[in-house]
Design an enzyme around this catalytic site. Structure first.
Site, PDB file in Angstrom:
ATOM      1  N   ASN A 152       0.865  -1.176   0.000  1.00  9.02           N
ATOM      2  CA  ASN A 152       0.000   0.000   0.000  1.00  9.02           C
ATOM      3  C   ASN A 152       0.907   1.234   0.000  1.00  9.02           C
ATOM      4  OD1 ASN A 152      -1.811   2.046   0.494  1.00  9.02           O
ATOM      5  ND2 ASN A 152      -2.349   1.385   2.576  1.00  9.02           N
ATOM      6  N   TRP A 153       1.013   1.860  -1.157  1.00 10.93           N
ATOM      7  CA  TRP A 153       1.907   3.022  -1.263  1.00 10.93           C
ATOM      8  C   TRP A 153       1.295   4.266  -0.623  1.00 10.93           C
ATOM      9  CZ3 TRP A 153       4.804   3.416  -6.650  1.00 10.93           C
ATOM     10  CH2 TRP A 153       5.685   2.338  -6.769  1.00 10.93           C
ATOM     11  N   LYS A 154       0.018   4.213  -0.288  1.00 13.77           N
ATOM     12  CA  LYS A 154      -0.692   5.378   0.265  1.00 13.77           C
ATOM     13  C   LYS A 154      -0.517   6.573  -0.680  1.00 13.77           C
ATOM     14  CE  LYS A 154       0.026   3.367   4.755  1.00 13.77           C
ATOM     15  NZ  LYS A 154      -0.029   3.515   6.188  1.00 13.77           N
ATOM     16  N   HIS A 174      -9.477   0.898   4.935  1.00 15.66           N
ATOM     17  CA  HIS A 174      -8.213   1.106   5.649  1.00 15.66           C
ATOM     18  C   HIS A 174      -8.464   2.080   6.799  1.00 15.66           C
ATOM     19  CE1 HIS A 174      -4.119   2.405   6.508  1.00 15.66           C
ATOM     20  NE2 HIS A 174      -3.705   1.323   5.871  1.00 15.66           N
ATOM     21  N   GLU A 210      -6.907   4.514   7.804  1.00 17.36           N
ATOM     22  CA  GLU A 210      -6.708   5.936   7.470  1.00 17.36           C
ATOM     23  C   GLU A 210      -7.929   6.495   6.745  1.00 17.36           C
ATOM     24  OE1 GLU A 210      -2.879   5.398   5.624  1.00 17.36           O
ATOM     25  OE2 GLU A 210      -2.025   4.962   7.591  1.00 17.36           O
ATOM     26  N   GLU A 233      -5.475  -5.236  10.590  1.00 19.40           N
ATOM     27  CA  GLU A 233      -4.473  -4.193  10.812  1.00 19.40           C
ATOM     28  C   GLU A 233      -4.789  -3.447  12.107  1.00 19.40           C
ATOM     29  OE1 GLU A 233      -2.441  -2.974   6.953  1.00 19.40           O
ATOM     30  OE2 GLU A 233      -4.219  -1.745   7.119  1.00 19.40           O
ATOM     31  N   GLY A 243       2.310   2.012  10.794  1.00 18.73           N
ATOM     32  CA  GLY A 243       3.289   3.090  10.664  1.00 18.73           C
ATOM     33  C   GLY A 243       3.991   3.481  11.950  1.00 18.73           C
ATOM     34  N   SER A 254       3.342  -2.392  10.423  1.00 15.91           N
ATOM     35  CA  SER A 254       4.781  -2.400  10.713  1.00 15.91           C
ATOM     36  C   SER A 254       5.467  -3.725  10.380  1.00 15.91           C
ATOM     37  CB  SER A 254       5.030  -2.001  12.179  1.00 15.91           C
ATOM     38  OG  SER A 254       4.589  -0.678  12.410  1.00 15.91           O
ATOM     39  N   GLY A 277       2.710  -1.273   4.341  1.00 20.66           N
ATOM     40  CA  GLY A 277       2.698   0.161   4.050  1.00 20.66           C
ATOM     41  C   GLY A 277       4.111   0.663   3.769  1.00 20.66           C
ATOM     42  N   GLY A 278       4.734   1.231   4.772  1.00 19.64           N
ATOM     43  CA  GLY A 278       6.044   1.874   4.610  1.00 19.64           C
ATOM     44  C   GLY A 278       7.073   1.006   3.896  1.00 19.64           C
TER      45      GLY A 278
HETATM   46  C1  PEP Z   1      -0.841   0.014   6.145  1.00 18.07           C
HETATM   47  O1  PEP Z   1      -0.962   1.212   6.019  1.00 18.07           O
HETATM   48  O2  PEP Z   1      -1.686  -0.756   5.659  1.00 18.07           O
HETATM   49  C2  PEP Z   1       0.325  -0.501   6.863  1.00 18.07           C
HETATM   50  C3  PEP Z   1       0.322  -1.738   7.241  1.00 18.07           C
HETATM   51  O3  PEP Z   1       1.330   0.396   7.089  1.00 18.07           O
HETATM   52  P1  PEP Z   1       2.775   0.065   7.733  1.00 18.07           P
HETATM   53  O4  PEP Z   1       3.271  -1.207   7.105  1.00 18.07           O
HETATM   54  O5  PEP Z   1       3.626   1.242   7.356  1.00 18.07           O
HETATM   55  O6  PEP Z   1       2.573  -0.078   9.197  1.00 18.07           O
END
Ligand code: PEP
Length: 249
Positions: free
Chosen positions: A9-11, A90, A92, A160, A166, A206, A227-228
């Site tokens: 997920n590049w957001k 998600h 967010e 999640e 994050g 994470s 994500g990241g």
């Molecule tokens: C996400 O936003 O779906 C996610 C899992 O982010 P991260 O891996 O950065 O915690």
């Protein structure tokens, strides 16, 4: 056997030049037991389409096919732009845009209508976990966010924990296992063992190359939503490699 899915997920990150980073992932998954997906911002979906063999997905959709919805994009438009999947609900989106479980259900139906794989996200806040409400919250979110008609072909569930996204913090392996087992049991109660047994359950929050293998070893974890660590091809490749050493039942 459920194929492991590692979805990035590049957001709201990336640019047309990010095709260079994406290209580093070409040919990354020789193991047929796992698959990858990258969900870039929607502008890049269209830009990358036809320029990569990496399966692409989107990060949200509207539930209508079209109409007066300024700034929104329908599932059909995403499909036309090259998406095979869409992340829905998600945290967010839930926090920044006030999305409810009912909204997520309507979006999931729209994704199915358009022929997209719906990646339905659920997860508790830190306050809910501290209050001992994790499983209650997860069950409620799953019950309402997932409409009737889920199958292994049209749906993936992503657990999640909001407090792990994050932050560099992750639940213990036992905590992940407890929630994933509970999600599987809820799906079985609703869909029957056969359909529920085919639906993939991703963990997100994470995940890094260093912790991925241990998380993917958990019985009901069928991959990750990243994500990241999906923004750098090397990190994402490390997570994919961790998945390929595992086999879901
Ligand atoms: C996400 O936003 O779906 C996610 C899992 O982010 P991260 O891996 O950065 O915690």
């Amino acid at each position: 056997m459920r194929r492991k899915l590692i979805a990035g997920n590049w957001k709201m990150n990336g640019a047309r030049a990010s095709i260079a980073e994406l290209s580093k992932l070409e040919g990354l998954h020789p193991d047929p037991a796992s698959e990858i997906l990258i969900c870039p911002p929607v502008t890049l979906l269209a830009a990358f389409e036809g320029k990569t063999s990496i399966p692409l997905g989107a990060q949200d959709c509207h539930w209508e096919t079209g109409g007066a919805h300024t700034g929104d994009i329908s599932a059909e438009m995403l499909k036309e732009a090259g998406a095979q999947a869409v992340i829905l609900g998600h945290s967010e989106r839930r926090t920044d845009h006030g999305e409810t479980d009912a909204d997520v259900a309507r979006k999931t139906e729209a994704a199915w209508r358009a022929g997209l794989l719906a990646i339905v996200c659920i997860g508790e806040t830190e306050a809910e976990r501290d209050a001992g409400e994790t499983l209650t919250v997860i069950r409620q979110q799953l019950q309402v966010s997932l409409p009737q008609g889920a199958t292994a072909e049209n749906t993936v569930i992503a657990y999640e924990p909001v407090w792990a996204i994050g932050t560099g913090r992750t639940p213990t392996l036992d905590q992940v296992a407890e929630v994933h087992d509970d999600i599987r049991a809820s799906l079985e109660g609703r869909l029957g063992a056969e359909i529920a047994g085919g639906i993939r359950l991703l963990y997100g929050g994470s995940v890094k190359p260093a912790n991925a293998a241990a998380i993917f070893e958990i019985a009901n974890v069928d991959g990750g939503l990243i994500g990241g660590a999906s923004l750098k091809a090397e990190d994402f490749a490390g997570i994919v490699a961790a998945a390929e050493t595992q086999r879901s039942p």
